[in-house]
Design an enzyme around this catalytic site. Structure first.
Site, PDB file in Angstrom:
ATOM      1  N   TYR A 157      32.632  72.925  91.625  1.00 22.45           N
ATOM      2  CA  TYR A 157      32.906  74.150  92.376  1.00 22.45           C
ATOM      3  C   TYR A 157      33.460  75.264  91.489  1.00 22.45           C
ATOM      4  O   TYR A 157      33.654  76.386  91.963  1.00 22.45           O
ATOM      5  CB  TYR A 157      33.876  73.863  93.517  1.00 22.45           C
ATOM      6  CG  TYR A 157      33.200  73.307  94.746  1.00 22.45           C
ATOM      7  CD1 TYR A 157      32.994  74.097  95.862  1.00 22.45           C
ATOM      8  CD2 TYR A 157      32.765  71.990  94.778  1.00 22.45           C
ATOM      9  CE1 TYR A 157      32.369  73.585  96.987  1.00 22.45           C
ATOM     10  CE2 TYR A 157      32.135  71.471  95.889  1.00 22.45           C
ATOM     11  CZ  TYR A 157      31.939  72.271  97.000  1.00 22.45           C
ATOM     12  OH  TYR A 157      31.314  71.766  98.100  1.00 22.45           O
ATOM     13  N   LYS A 229      35.040  58.720  90.758  1.00 23.66           N
ATOM     14  CA  LYS A 229      33.837  58.051  90.266  1.00 23.66           C
ATOM     15  C   LYS A 229      33.994  57.809  88.772  1.00 23.66           C
ATOM     16  O   LYS A 229      33.107  58.055  87.967  1.00 23.66           O
ATOM     17  CB  LYS A 229      32.604  58.919  90.565  1.00 23.66           C
ATOM     18  CG  LYS A 229      31.267  58.215  90.377  1.00 23.66           C
ATOM     19  CD  LYS A 229      31.073  57.046  91.322  1.00 23.66           C
ATOM     20  CE  LYS A 229      29.688  56.434  91.083  1.00 23.66           C
ATOM     21  NZ  LYS A 229      29.538  55.143  91.821  1.00 23.66           N
ATOM     22  N   ASP A 295      32.132  55.607  96.066  1.00 24.28           N
ATOM     23  CA  ASP A 295      31.166  54.996  96.973  1.00 24.28           C
ATOM     24  C   ASP A 295      31.783  53.850  97.761  1.00 24.28           C
ATOM     25  O   ASP A 295      31.425  53.625  98.931  1.00 24.28           O
ATOM     26  CB  ASP A 295      29.902  54.550  96.239  1.00 24.28           C
ATOM     27  CG  ASP A 295      30.177  53.952  94.878  1.00 24.28           C
ATOM     28  OD1 ASP A 295      31.148  54.354  94.230  1.00 24.28           O
ATOM     29  OD2 ASP A 295      29.398  53.086  94.447  1.00 24.28           O
ATOM     30  N   ASP A 319      34.839  66.992  99.371  1.00 25.36           N
ATOM     31  CA  ASP A 319      34.024  67.769 100.307  1.00 25.36           C
ATOM     32  C   ASP A 319      33.153  66.831 101.134  1.00 25.36           C
ATOM     33  O   ASP A 319      33.088  66.923 102.369  1.00 25.36           O
ATOM     34  CB  ASP A 319      33.164  68.758  99.515  1.00 25.36           C
ATOM     35  CG  ASP A 319      32.555  69.837 100.388  1.00 25.36           C
ATOM     36  OD1 ASP A 319      32.820  69.859 101.609  1.00 25.36           O
ATOM     37  OD2 ASP A 319      31.809  70.678  99.870  1.00 25.36           O
TER      38      ASP A 319
END
Length: 430
Positions: A157, A229, A295, A319
């Site tokens: 972003y 992640k 995940d 998000d």
């Protein structure tokens, strides 16, 4: 009376030593928003004013001040985010905004992102909970009660991108090839690739995680999960994990117990001893800091949501997760949000959904997201009694089965009301 700066009848919220000083009649700027913004703002304003009036019998009131952004600002001033609007939010410290559109692909950068960056609102705070009466796609939506702390200014972003075919993209590809050949070799189709950069800093990560931990300690939450992640993006998302743990252990000391501490005790004394120390720490009211791959979090919040309390995340994953969790409890139409800098005290509370231009000026949209964002604002400035009345109003309206069309189509035997009608139903239920 709390301290305030007064110009005529104007009083504004101040932040001193990290604490807000809120006058009885603070001026609060607001952006109406695009599309359905005017409809939902009208209902939200009525509900918030009614809650404050009922809670304080006229001794407190919000003085609303409209400022322009988005389509309205472009039409009137030729600028989607005028400097006057930014100055108003800086001056008054706390504000609200409706939804504003963001072009997909080409076009202007997101006004929402620009506002967050200009005011350094580094925390995107999204509480997610279920209200009785809302249809939900999961068996036990009542088990979902989490608060997401999403980093708001970094990650993809940051908007550092190079368009395929542009001179800048060609220069960046050449820079990568000449100076970082091993990295360039990882690009599958280098001649037809656009490029983007993902900055994640220790400073940005630490302050976000620290904010999440402070919230957990203040509000009696039991755990903070660092979502990342880092197994794939080892130096950005992996850095977020490393720096988050460092913030927890260095800045909060014996008020927290971390998964890393558990692992160290396990390696030295065995798993039973580690579990005993952890159970003792949690019984003493310490907040447990743990981490989980992104995940795996998406799977776990569906299958065992009770294990999550506060979740801290880099920008993009936060998000995704925020909207996915909102879907578990009835949809993004009832999901509130806030953008906060808890050092300066600056905060903008906003509807988290889009502008829905198809329903603009139809008086049909669900105003709950903006209303609940206003409830967050009331709680943020310390007006707990008024915030409690907003929650009571929403619960009462849902108990009476008076709902807007988005919910009515899922429970057709309920009573269909307009945007304004839903606000009126909430006010009656207070």
């Amino acid at each position: 009376m709390s301290k305030s700066d007064t110009t005529g009848n104007e009083q504004r919220i101040l932040c001193e030593n990290g604490r807000l000083n809120v006058p009885n009649t603070p001026t609060i700027p607001y952006i109406e928003g695009d599309g359905i913004g005017p409809d939902i703002w009208r209902a939200a304003k009525a509900v918030l004013n009614a809650a404050v009036e009922k809670a304080y019998n006229g001794s407190r009131a919000i003085i609303w001040k409209e400022v322009l952004a988005g389509e309205k600002a472009v039409n009137q001033l030729g600028n989607g985010l005028p400097e006057e609007t930014l100055q108003a939010f800086r001056h008054y410290l706390v504000g609200m905004k409706g939804p504003m559109g963001t072009p997909v692909g080409g076009g202007a950068r997101s006004l929402n992102v620009a506002l967050r960056k200009e005011l350094d609102l580094y925390v995107c705070q999204r509480p997610v909970r279920w209200f009785k009466g809302l249809p939900a796609p999961v068996v036990h939506p009542e088990h979902v009660n989490m608060v997401i702390f999403r980093e708001n200014t970094e990650d993809v972003y940051a908007g550092i991108e190079f368009e395929l075919g542009s001179e800048d993209n060609t220069k960046f590809a050449a820079l990568l090839q000449e100076n970082f050949p091993s990295q360039y070799a990882k690009v599958r189709f280098p001649k037809t690739s656009a490029f983007g950069i993902k900055p994640v800093s220790s400073e940005g990560s630490r302050r976000l995680v620290s904010s999440a931990i402070r919230y957990a300690l203040t509000n009696g939450r039991k755990s903070v999960t660092l979502m990342h992640k880092g197994n794939i993006m080892k130096f950005t998302e992996g850095g977020f994990r490393k720096w988050g743990y460092a913030a927890a252990e260095e800045d909060f000391g014996d008020r927290v117990f971390t998964q890393l501490q558990w692992e160290r005790i396990k390696a030295d004394q065995g798993e039973d001893a580690a579990n005993t120390v952890r159970e003792t720490a949690l019984a003493e009211g310490k907040v447990y800091i743990k981490d989980m791959i992104a995940d795996a979090v998406f799977e776990a919040v569906l299958t065992r949501p009770q294990e999550f309390d506060v979740i801290a995340s880099p920008n993009l994953n936060g998000d995704y997760l925020s909207d996915a969790l909102a879907a578990q409890v009835g949809g993004i139409g009832i999901a509130p949000g806030a953008n906060i800098n808890d050092v300066t005290g600056a905060a903008v509370f906003e509807a988290t959904h889009g502008t829905a231009p198809l329903f603009a000026n139809t008086n049909k949209a669900n105003p709950s997201s903006l209303i609940l964002s206003g409830e967050m604002m009331l709680r943020y400035i310390g007006w707990q009694e008024a915030a409690d009345l907003v929650i009571r109003g929403l619960e009462g309206a849902l108990a009476a089965r008076t709902v807007t069309f988005d919910i009515h189509r899922l429970i057709p035997d309920a009573t269909l009301v307009s945007t304004d009608g839903f606000g009126e139903s909430m006010i009656k239920a207070m």
